[in-house]
Design a protein around this motif. Structure first.
Motif, PDB file in Angstrom:
ATOM      1  N   LEU A   1       9.991   0.552  -2.630  1.00 35.81           N
ATOM      2  CA  LEU A   1       9.692   1.719  -3.469  1.00 35.81           C
ATOM      3  C   LEU A   1       8.258   2.166  -3.233  1.00 35.81           C
ATOM      4  CD1 LEU A   1       7.857   1.103  -6.264  1.00 35.81           C
ATOM      5  CD2 LEU A   1       9.879  -0.184  -6.842  1.00 35.81           C
ATOM      6  N   SER A   2       8.004   3.420  -3.595  1.00 28.96           N
ATOM      7  CA  SER A   2       6.678   3.988  -3.360  1.00 28.96           C
ATOM      8  C   SER A   2       6.195   4.714  -4.611  1.00 28.96           C
ATOM      9  CB  SER A   2       6.759   4.972  -2.185  1.00 28.96           C
ATOM     10  OG  SER A   2       5.532   5.667  -2.055  1.00 28.96           O
ATOM     11  N   GLY A   3       4.918   4.476  -4.974  1.00 29.63           N
ATOM     12  CA  GLY A   3       4.384   5.030  -6.223  1.00 29.63           C
ATOM     13  C   GLY A   3       4.406   6.548  -6.290  1.00 29.63           C
TER      14      GLY A   3
ATOM     15  N   THR B   1      17.050  -2.182   1.596  1.00 28.63           N
ATOM     16  CA  THR B   1      17.265  -0.756   1.372  1.00 28.63           C
ATOM     17  C   THR B   1      15.952  -0.058   1.048  1.00 28.63           C
ATOM     18  OG1 THR B   1      18.610   0.914   0.273  1.00 28.63           O
ATOM     19  CG2 THR B   1      17.896  -0.915  -1.110  1.00 28.63           C
ATOM     20  N   ASP B   2      15.754   1.072   1.716  1.00 27.37           N
ATOM     21  CA  ASP B   2      14.607   1.922   1.425  1.00 27.37           C
ATOM     22  C   ASP B   2      15.021   2.804   0.247  1.00 27.37           C
ATOM     23  OD1 ASP B   2      12.885   4.053   1.257  1.00 27.37           O
ATOM     24  OD2 ASP B   2      12.635   4.284   3.419  1.00 27.37           O
ATOM     25  N   ALA B   3      14.528   2.440  -0.927  1.00 20.99           N
ATOM     26  CA  ALA B   3      14.938   3.156  -2.149  1.00 20.99           C
ATOM     27  C   ALA B   3      13.815   4.055  -2.657  1.00 20.99           C
ATOM     28  CB  ALA B   3      15.366   2.151  -3.217  1.00 20.99           C
ATOM     29  N   VAL B   4      12.945   4.469  -1.734  1.00 22.71           N
ATOM     30  CA  VAL B   4      11.784   5.283  -2.121  1.00 22.71           C
ATOM     31  C   VAL B   4      12.218   6.535  -2.899  1.00 22.71           C
ATOM     32  CG1 VAL B   4      10.003   6.797  -1.131  1.00 22.71           C
ATOM     33  CG2 VAL B   4      10.198   4.430  -0.359  1.00 22.71           C
ATOM     34  N   GLN B   5      13.320   7.156  -2.470  1.00 25.42           N
ATOM     35  CA  GLN B   5      13.733   8.392  -3.152  1.00 25.42           C
ATOM     36  C   GLN B   5      14.661   8.118  -4.334  1.00 25.42           C
ATOM     37  OE1 GLN B   5      12.466  11.296  -2.729  1.00 25.42           O
ATOM     38  NE2 GLN B   5      11.416  11.033  -0.769  1.00 25.42           N
ATOM     39  N   ALA B   6      15.165   6.911  -4.432  1.00 21.57           N
ATOM     40  CA  ALA B   6      16.126   6.622  -5.503  1.00 21.57           C
ATOM     41  C   ALA B   6      15.430   6.126  -6.778  1.00 21.57           C
ATOM     42  CB  ALA B   6      17.130   5.573  -5.029  1.00 21.57           C
TER      43      ALA B   6
ATOM     44  N   SER C   1       0.810  -1.225   0.000  1.00 22.21           N
ATOM     45  CA  SER C   1       0.000   0.000   0.000  1.00 22.21           C
ATOM     46  C   SER C   1       0.837   1.265   0.000  1.00 22.21           C
ATOM     47  CB  SER C   1      -0.920   0.013   1.218  1.00 22.21           C
ATOM     48  OG  SER C   1      -0.156   0.195   2.400  1.00 22.21           O
ATOM     49  N   CYS C   2       2.124   1.185   0.286  1.00 17.27           N
ATOM     50  CA  CYS C   2       2.953   2.402   0.334  1.00 17.27           C
ATOM     51  C   CYS C   2       4.400   2.032   0.698  1.00 17.27           C
ATOM     52  CB  CYS C   2       2.423   3.409   1.360  1.00 17.27           C
ATOM     53  SG  CYS C   2       2.346   2.799   3.044  1.00 17.27           S
ATOM     54  N   GLY C   3       5.255   3.051   0.691  1.00 11.58           N
ATOM     55  CA  GLY C   3       6.643   2.827   1.086  1.00 11.58           C
ATOM     56  C   GLY C   3       6.748   2.412   2.546  1.00 11.58           C
TER      57      GLY C   3
END
Ligand code: PLP
Length: 399
Positions: free
Chosen positions: A197-199, A174-179, A69-71
């Protein structure tokens, strides 16, 4: 009023092509992908196309992608999923500059019977890899280190981190939400075991994300329910948003190379011009190992919130830290971990661009931001005093 949106690390505009791809899944193809009938079955087929599109930009196999549902959910699922699958291992390693989705989970785990090691960073926001080597133990279930920082844009050397983690026999998330969507990734040649990742950070809608789980990793589901996502995440799929995320990834694949240069050029111009025009300003974070779209600037003797309010009057959207923590006057834990001086932490502003920003918009920010800083300094008694006496204020001023 004119709006110049420079807060793309908080969220992004949904690409028109993404909206167009999603619409039929609300009214025409609304079947449940788990249904036996072909009306639902065709939807399941289209989810698999989206899964392939997400896998393609990561260099992953589609079977390694789990929609969430999200990052924040992906981060929680990664860490809980590994902890639950390895109940005899009660230690995790993370960093002091993680997004709250990992940072606060680490705090929670530390209060609930787990051992948590938080790695520090230097003044440019970089990790000490020797500290990491020393931190990983036999009972370390998972190392969770972000790919790129949401506040400063600093990029960690994730493959080097992964090599250390592998040598020590642990698992790397790894939290790559911003990458994702901003820099190229290739998980087929990587030491990363799980990736978030986050949409809504890559021009897909809010409320959809994905977790990459490398084949062969033993993972216990975080959301327990039905058999969706090959038993790795229960719950009926958010079909329109998954289709949108797939389309957004297709656009990333098509345009990233060209966009990277264009966005970086705009960010560099923005940063250089503001530094030239506003004295006592500094960039927070490593100058080179940084996302191409982000600049985090500190202006001594003024409050970040005051800057944001005056920018807002001009229609300029920026941020004074993680959007998730705005509304709280707590200084940024990321900048504090970097040892940024108190006065500079309070006067920090993050500007983050996307492919939709134009040269004209950047010029507009360059025109209005430096006079705002001057105006705030004029009405700040600490600003005036410090200039007269040539010393730093003991506290920044609220306006
Ligand atoms: N991780 C990072 C680095 C982020 O920047 C964000 C959002 O700002 C998240 C996780 C959380 O993602 P979401 O908003 O999809 O829960």
């Amino acid at each position: 009023m004119k709006v110049v949106y420079a807060d793309n690390n908080a969220t992004t505009m949904v690409a028109p092509e993404v909206v167009e791809a999603m619409v039929p899944y609300f009214t025409r193809y609304y079947g449940n992908p788990s249904s036996m009938h072909s009306f639902g079955g065709q939807v399941a087929g289209n989810i698999e196309i989206a899964r392939q599109q997400v896998a393609d930009i990561l260099g992953a196999d589609p079977s390694e992608i789990v929609f969430t549902s999200c990052g924040t959910e992906s981060d929680n699922a990664a860490i809980w999923g590994i902890l639950r699958a390895n109940p005899h291992k009660r230690h995790i390693v993370t960093s002091r500059v993680e997004h709250p989705a990992v940072y606060n989970l680490g705090k929670y785990l530390a209060q609930n019977g787990y051992h948590v090691t938080e790695l520090g960073v230097d003044s440019s926001g970089m990790l000490d890899l020797n500290e990491l080597t020393d931190a990983v133990r036999e009972d370390t279930a998972i190392v969770s280190i972000m790919y790129a920082n949401n506040e400063t844009g600093v990029i960690f050397p994730i493959e080097e981190i992964g090599n250390i983690v592998k040598q020590k026999g642990s698992i790397l998330h790894t939290d790559a939400v911003q990458a994702v969507g901003k820099i190229p990734l290739n998980l087929s040649k990587s030491t990363i075991d799980l990736l978030t990742l986050s949409g809504h950070k890559l021009h897909a809608p809010k409320g959809v994300g994905a977790l990459y789980i490398r084949k062969g990793i033993t993972f216990a589901p975080f959301v327990i329910g039905g058999h969706q996502e090959r038993n790795r995440r229960g719950g009926t799929e958010n079909v329109p948003s998954i289709i949108g995320l797939g389309k957004a990834c297709e656009l990333v694949k098509k345009y990233m190379n060209a966009e990277h240069g264009q966005v970086k050029q705009l960010r560099d111009k923005l940063e250089n011009e503001i530094l030239k025009k506003a004295p006592d300003a500094r960039v927070n974070g490593h100058k080179i190992n940084r996302l191409p779209n982000t600049t985090n600037l500190s202006f001594e003797y003024v409050e970040g919130e005051a800057i944001l309010l005056l920018l807002n009057e001009k229609g300029i959207c920026a941020s004074s830290g993680s959007a998730c923590t705005s509304g709280s006057l707590e200084p940024s834990h990321v900048l504090r971990a970097m040892g940024v001086p108190f006065t500079a932490v309070h006067g920090s502003v993050r500007l983050s661009l996307s492919r939709y920003n134009t040269q004209e918009e950047v010029d507009y920010i360059i025109e209005y931001l430096p006079p705002i800083i001057r105006r705030l300094r004029e009405i700040s008694p600490y600003g005036r005093e410090s200039k007269v006496k040539g010393q730093s204020p003991s506290a920044s001023v609220r306006i």
